[in-house]
Design a protein around this motif. Structure first.
Motif, PDB file in Angstrom:
ATOM      1  N   PRO A  38       0.550  -6.189   7.074  1.00  0.00           N
ATOM      2  CA  PRO A  38       1.761  -5.157   7.679  1.00  0.00           C
ATOM      3  C   PRO A  38       1.455  -3.351   7.034  1.00  0.00           C
ATOM      4  CG  PRO A  38       2.910  -6.713   6.271  1.00  0.00           C
ATOM      5  CD  PRO A  38       1.296  -7.371   6.041  1.00  0.00           C
ATOM      6  N   PHE A  39       0.669  -3.650   6.577  1.00  0.00           N
ATOM      7  CA  PHE A  39       0.890  -1.785   5.642  1.00  0.00           C
ATOM      8  C   PHE A  39      -0.940  -1.661   6.025  1.00  0.00           C
ATOM      9  CE2 PHE A  39       3.688  -4.659   2.967  1.00  0.00           C
ATOM     10  CZ  PHE A  39       4.969  -3.874   3.645  1.00  0.00           C
ATOM     11  N   ALA A  40      -0.986   0.201   5.830  1.00  0.00           N
ATOM     12  CA  ALA A  40      -2.590   0.257   6.209  1.00  0.00           C
ATOM     13  C   ALA A  40      -3.285  -0.077   5.620  1.00  0.00           C
ATOM     14  CB  ALA A  40      -2.118   1.794   6.262  1.00  0.00           C
ATOM     15  N   ALA A  41      -4.557   0.107   5.414  1.00  0.00           N
ATOM     16  CA  ALA A  41      -5.889  -0.401   4.502  1.00  0.00           C
ATOM     17  C   ALA A  41      -6.165   0.539   3.188  1.00  0.00           C
ATOM     18  CB  ALA A  41      -7.147  -0.595   5.374  1.00  0.00           C
ATOM     19  N   GLY A  42      -6.388  -0.126   2.377  1.00  0.00           N
ATOM     20  CA  GLY A  42      -6.700   0.394   1.191  1.00  0.00           C
ATOM     21  C   GLY A  42      -5.360   0.484   0.527  1.00  0.00           C
ATOM     22  N   GLY A  43      -4.378  -0.577   0.817  1.00  0.00           N
ATOM     23  CA  GLY A  43      -3.332  -0.427  -0.419  1.00  0.00           C
ATOM     24  C   GLY A  43      -3.604  -1.789  -0.938  1.00  0.00           C
ATOM     25  N   PRO A  44      -2.083  -2.041  -1.845  1.00  0.00           N
ATOM     26  CA  PRO A  44      -2.642  -2.883  -2.154  1.00  0.00           C
ATOM     27  C   PRO A  44      -2.205  -4.935  -1.469  1.00  0.00           C
ATOM     28  CG  PRO A  44      -0.130  -2.137  -2.880  1.00  0.00           C
ATOM     29  CD  PRO A  44      -1.162  -1.288  -1.930  1.00  0.00           C
ATOM     30  N   THR A  45      -1.255  -4.421  -0.140  1.00  0.00           N
ATOM     31  CA  THR A  45      -1.013  -5.810  -0.326  1.00  0.00           C
ATOM     32  C   THR A  45      -2.657  -6.370   1.107  1.00  0.00           C
ATOM     33  OG1 THR A  45       1.102  -5.248   0.569  1.00  0.00           O
ATOM     34  CG2 THR A  45       0.615  -6.765   2.404  1.00  0.00           C
ATOM     35  N   ASP A  46      -3.020  -4.319   1.450  1.00  0.00           N
ATOM     36  CA  ASP A  46      -4.400  -4.638   2.557  1.00  0.00           C
ATOM     37  C   ASP A  46      -5.813  -5.263   1.380  1.00  0.00           C
ATOM     38  OD1 ASP A  46      -6.194  -4.491   4.432  1.00  0.00           O
ATOM     39  OD2 ASP A  46      -6.783  -3.221   2.447  1.00  0.00           O
ATOM     40  N   HIS A  94       2.445 -10.583   3.578  1.00  0.00           N
ATOM     41  CA  HIS A  94       3.189  -9.951   3.542  1.00  0.00           C
ATOM     42  C   HIS A  94       3.919 -10.081   2.310  1.00  0.00           C
ATOM     43  CE1 HIS A  94       6.395  -6.938   4.264  1.00  0.00           C
ATOM     44  NE2 HIS A  94       7.075  -7.769   5.633  1.00  0.00           N
ATOM     45  N   HIS A  95       4.664  -9.243   1.638  1.00  0.00           N
ATOM     46  CA  HIS A  95       4.835  -9.083   0.567  1.00  0.00           C
ATOM     47  C   HIS A  95       6.301  -9.445   0.244  1.00  0.00           C
ATOM     48  CE1 HIS A  95       6.231  -5.676   0.747  1.00  0.00           C
ATOM     49  NE2 HIS A  95       5.406  -4.338   0.661  1.00  0.00           N
ATOM     50  N   ILE A  96       7.165  -9.291  -1.114  1.00  0.00           N
ATOM     51  CA  ILE A  96       9.089  -9.553  -0.941  1.00  0.00           C
ATOM     52  C   ILE A  96       9.470  -8.837   0.268  1.00  0.00           C
ATOM     53  CG2 ILE A  96       8.684  -7.110  -2.768  1.00  0.00           C
ATOM     54  CD1 ILE A  96      10.891  -7.920  -3.943  1.00  0.00           C
ATOM     55  N   ASN A 158       6.466   6.435  -0.194  1.00  0.00           N
ATOM     56  CA  ASN A 158       6.336   4.933  -0.081  1.00  0.00           C
ATOM     57  C   ASN A 158       6.228   4.456   1.195  1.00  0.00           C
ATOM     58  OD1 ASN A 158       8.664   5.262   1.762  1.00  0.00           O
ATOM     59  ND2 ASN A 158      10.043   4.841   0.331  1.00  0.00           N
ATOM     60  N   ALA A 159       5.766   3.374   1.768  1.00  0.00           N
ATOM     61  CA  ALA A 159       6.163   2.294   2.719  1.00  0.00           C
ATOM     62  C   ALA A 159       7.093   1.912   3.216  1.00  0.00           C
ATOM     63  CB  ALA A 159       4.911   1.364   2.070  1.00  0.00           C
ATOM     64  N   GLY A 160       7.780   3.093   3.433  1.00  0.00           N
ATOM     65  CA  GLY A 160       8.926   3.037   4.614  1.00  0.00           C
ATOM     66  C   GLY A 160       9.515   1.779   4.149  1.00  0.00           C
ATOM     67  N   GLY A 162      11.832  -1.486   3.659  1.00  0.00           N
ATOM     68  CA  GLY A 162      10.916  -2.720   3.921  1.00  0.00           C
ATOM     69  C   GLY A 162      10.216  -2.955   2.934  1.00  0.00           C
ATOM     70  N   ALA A 163       9.469  -2.013   2.091  1.00  0.00           N
ATOM     71  CA  ALA A 163       7.802  -2.095   1.600  1.00  0.00           C
ATOM     72  C   ALA A 163       8.668  -1.789  -0.137  1.00  0.00           C
ATOM     73  CB  ALA A 163       7.705  -0.859   1.541  1.00  0.00           C
ATOM     74  N   ALA A 164       7.920  -2.796  -0.663  1.00  0.00           N
ATOM     75  CA  ALA A 164       8.294  -2.466  -2.194  1.00  0.00           C
ATOM     76  C   ALA A 164       8.275  -1.468  -2.791  1.00  0.00           C
ATOM     77  CB  ALA A 164       7.039  -3.210  -2.489  1.00  0.00           C
ATOM     78  N   SER A 165       7.383  -0.271  -2.245  1.00  0.00           N
ATOM     79  CA  SER A 165       7.709   0.898  -2.665  1.00  0.00           C
ATOM     80  C   SER A 165       8.967   2.203  -2.209  1.00  0.00           C
ATOM     81  CB  SER A 165       6.462   1.953  -2.237  1.00  0.00           C
ATOM     82  OG  SER A 165       6.295   1.469  -0.684  1.00  0.00           O
ATOM     83  N   HIS A 166       9.810   1.194  -1.647  1.00  0.00           N
ATOM     84  CA  HIS A 166      10.553   2.008  -0.988  1.00  0.00           C
ATOM     85  C   HIS A 166      11.747   1.094  -1.960  1.00  0.00           C
ATOM     86  CE1 HIS A 166      14.510   0.680   1.405  1.00  0.00           C
ATOM     87  NE2 HIS A 166      14.586   2.495   0.962  1.00  0.00           N
ATOM     88  N   LYS A 186       2.368   5.197   5.984  1.00  0.00           N
ATOM     89  CA  LYS A 186       2.169   3.101   7.103  1.00  0.00           C
ATOM     90  C   LYS A 186       1.872   2.434   5.733  1.00  0.00           C
ATOM     91  CE  LYS A 186       1.892   4.086  12.017  1.00  0.00           C
ATOM     92  NZ  LYS A 186       0.259   3.923  12.951  1.00  0.00           N
ATOM     93  N   GLY A 187       1.540   2.584   4.829  1.00  0.00           N
ATOM     94  CA  GLY A 187       1.120   1.551   3.572  1.00  0.00           C
ATOM     95  C   GLY A 187       0.984   2.811   2.278  1.00  0.00           C
ATOM     96  N   THR A 188       1.126   2.481   1.196  1.00  0.00           N
ATOM     97  CA  THR A 188       0.847   3.426   0.021  1.00  0.00           C
ATOM     98  C   THR A 188      -1.047   2.794  -0.124  1.00  0.00           C
ATOM     99  OG1 THR A 188       1.136   0.816  -1.814  1.00  0.00           O
ATOM    100  CG2 THR A 188       3.186   2.281  -1.113  1.00  0.00           C
ATOM    101  N   GLY A 189      -1.753   2.699   0.232  1.00  0.00           N
ATOM    102  CA  GLY A 189      -2.418   3.407   0.139  1.00  0.00           C
ATOM    103  C   GLY A 189      -3.350   5.171   0.849  1.00  0.00           C
ATOM    104  N   PRO A 190      -2.507   4.832   2.357  1.00  0.00           N
ATOM    105  CA  PRO A 190      -2.902   6.470   2.544  1.00  0.00           C
ATOM    106  C   PRO A 190      -1.604   7.514   1.543  1.00  0.00           C
ATOM    107  CG  PRO A 190      -1.472   5.069   4.181  1.00  0.00           C
ATOM    108  CD  PRO A 190      -2.225   3.990   3.714  1.00  0.00           C
ATOM    109  N   CYS A 204       6.256   4.731  -6.771  1.00  0.00           N
ATOM    110  CA  CYS A 204       6.330   3.609  -7.586  1.00  0.00           C
ATOM    111  C   CYS A 204       5.589   2.477  -6.630  1.00  0.00           C
ATOM    112  CB  CYS A 204       7.870   2.255  -7.325  1.00  0.00           C
ATOM    113  SG  CYS A 204       8.306   1.843  -8.508  1.00  0.00           S
ATOM    114  N   ASP A 205       4.566   1.719  -7.060  1.00  0.00           N
ATOM    115  CA  ASP A 205       3.837   1.109  -6.603  1.00  0.00           C
ATOM    116  C   ASP A 205       3.140  -0.042  -6.974  1.00  0.00           C
ATOM    117  OD1 ASP A 205       2.448  -0.029  -3.775  1.00  0.00           O
ATOM    118  OD2 ASP A 205       0.476   1.506  -4.394  1.00  0.00           O
ATOM    119  N   GLN A 206       2.569  -1.367  -6.870  1.00  0.00           N
ATOM    120  CA  GLN A 206       2.158  -2.355  -7.452  1.00  0.00           C
ATOM    121  C   GLN A 206       0.385  -2.107  -8.058  1.00  0.00           C
ATOM    122  OE1 GLN A 206       3.056  -2.686  -3.792  1.00  0.00           O
ATOM    123  NE2 GLN A 206       2.738  -4.263  -3.191  1.00  0.00           N
ATOM    124  N   THR A 207       0.354  -2.655  -8.815  1.00  0.00           N
ATOM    125  CA  THR A 207      -0.596  -2.377  -9.433  1.00  0.00           C
ATOM    126  C   THR A 207      -1.740  -2.440  -8.978  1.00  0.00           C
ATOM    127  OG1 THR A 207      -0.623  -4.483 -10.983  1.00  0.00           O
ATOM    128  CG2 THR A 207       0.922  -2.690 -12.054  1.00  0.00           C
TER     129      THR A 207
END
Ligand code: ASP
Length: 327
Positions: A38-46, A94-96, A158-160, A162-166, A186-190, A204-207
């Motif tokens: 549920p996030f953009a390509a290139g980010g941590p969830t992806d 999905h994450h937290i 942040n990624a909106g 509901g995102a962990a970065s938010h 749309k994700g912390t990739g972009p 603030c983003d995942q390692t």
């Protein structure tokens, strides 16, 4: 069929669908599976999804294709899976945010605890508080002083909602009692692309997404949100050490299926997830990215269900106290 009907006291239609479910679970999977991120390509969830999907594909003998459905802090992608057929061919990683969005959103297109079945937990990963490379402050105390003094200027990616970065950004602003301007992606990739380009100041983003950039010196890191320092970035202090008491947050990922997916399919996916998490290639990549794979006991439907329920309960009062909601 007559015997099944009689045994269970079912209508003919219900018996047919039960039988169909049992048969398809036995031969599952027979075609490509879509894993919604549920996030953009290139980010941590992806990144987590693609690593796990590749390894699970080998075990299942069918391709798992990742589809990025970013937007609205992960709730668009979750909504897409909530309304998909419960046949095991559309799954969600999905994450937290699955737990926090249940409180953050006054209205969601799905019922978080009612719309999904569970496969298992995937990883646990801390966050890092980072900034663009040439951002002035050199340590966390300096960052806090700087953003307090420049609160109308500083931007936080942040990624909106509901995102962990938010969530992490919200905790940071609440800890220093200073609201800042947030920039949703749309994700912390972009978002990372813009941080590298200097268009946004802090994130603030995942390692999983920040380790390589921190090691390469292309962004500045102030703190990790784990209880202990991380092997992959030993010189970065924990947020607690660096001056934010109680500032600890661990992000977990899980795999879900739409409600009504046959239990045998969820179990099959769970077994495959366990295989993927023990794949040495997956383990090595996760280790490089400060990301911990879940144990066999956690990569199960029951463990993910319990985690989601406890995390909704855990974050509800925190979010309510912060008073930040999305409509
Ligand atoms: N992990 C990011 C966040 O929660 C989103 C992403 O994976 O792109 O902010």
């Amino acid at each position: 069929m007559k015997i099944l009907k009689a045994m269970l006291g079912l209508t003919a239609a219900a018996a047919v669908s039960l039988l169909a479910g049992a048969v398809s679970a036995q031969t599952y999977p027979e075609r490509t599976i879509t894993m919604v991120v549920p996030f953009a390509a290139g980010g941590p969830t992806d990144t987590v999804a693609r690593l796990v999907a590749e390894s699970m594909s080998k075990d299942l003998g069918q391709q798992i294709v990742v589809e990025n459905v970013g937007g609205a802090g992960g709730t668009l992608g979750a909504g897409r899976v909530a309304s998909a057929d419960p046949d095991g061919y559309t799954i969600l990683l999905h994450h937290i945010g699955m737990a926090t969005s249940a409180t953050l959103y006054r209205k969601l297109a799905y019922d978080t605890l009612g719309a999904f079945d569970y496969v298992g937990l995937v990883t646990e990963v801390p966050m890092t508080i980072v900034a663009r490379k040439d951002f002035e402050p050199t340590d966390l105390k300096g960052l806090i002083d700087y953003v307090k003094a420049n609160k109308d200027k500083v931007t936080v990616a942040n990624a909106g909602i509901g995102a962990a970065s938010h969530l992490c950004g919200m905790m940071f602003m609440s800890a220093i009692q200073t609201p800042l301007t947030t920039v949703p992606y749309k994700g912390t990739g972009p978002a990372m692309t813009d941080l590298l380009g200097g268009q946004v100041d802090v994130m603030c983003d995942q390692t999983t997404n920040t380790t390589k950039q921190i090691q390469g010196g292309t962004i500045k890191a102030y703190a990790v949100t784990s209880p202990k320092r991380l092997d992959v970035m030993k010189d970065i202090p924990t947020a607690v050490e660096a001056g934010l008491p109680g500032f600890e947050v661990g992000i977990w990922h899980g795999i879900y299926t739409p409600k009504g997916t046959p239990a045998a399919i969820n179990e099959r996916l769970s077994k495959s997830l366990q295989v993927a998490l023990k794949d040495p290639n997956v383990g090595a990549r996760f280790a490089e990215l400060g990301t911990t794979p879940s144990s066999d006991a956690d990569a199960t439907p029951a463990a993910l269900k319990a985690k989601l329920e406890s995390e909704i309960a855990r974050w509800k009062p925190v979010i309510e106290a912060a008073g930040e909601y999305a409509d």
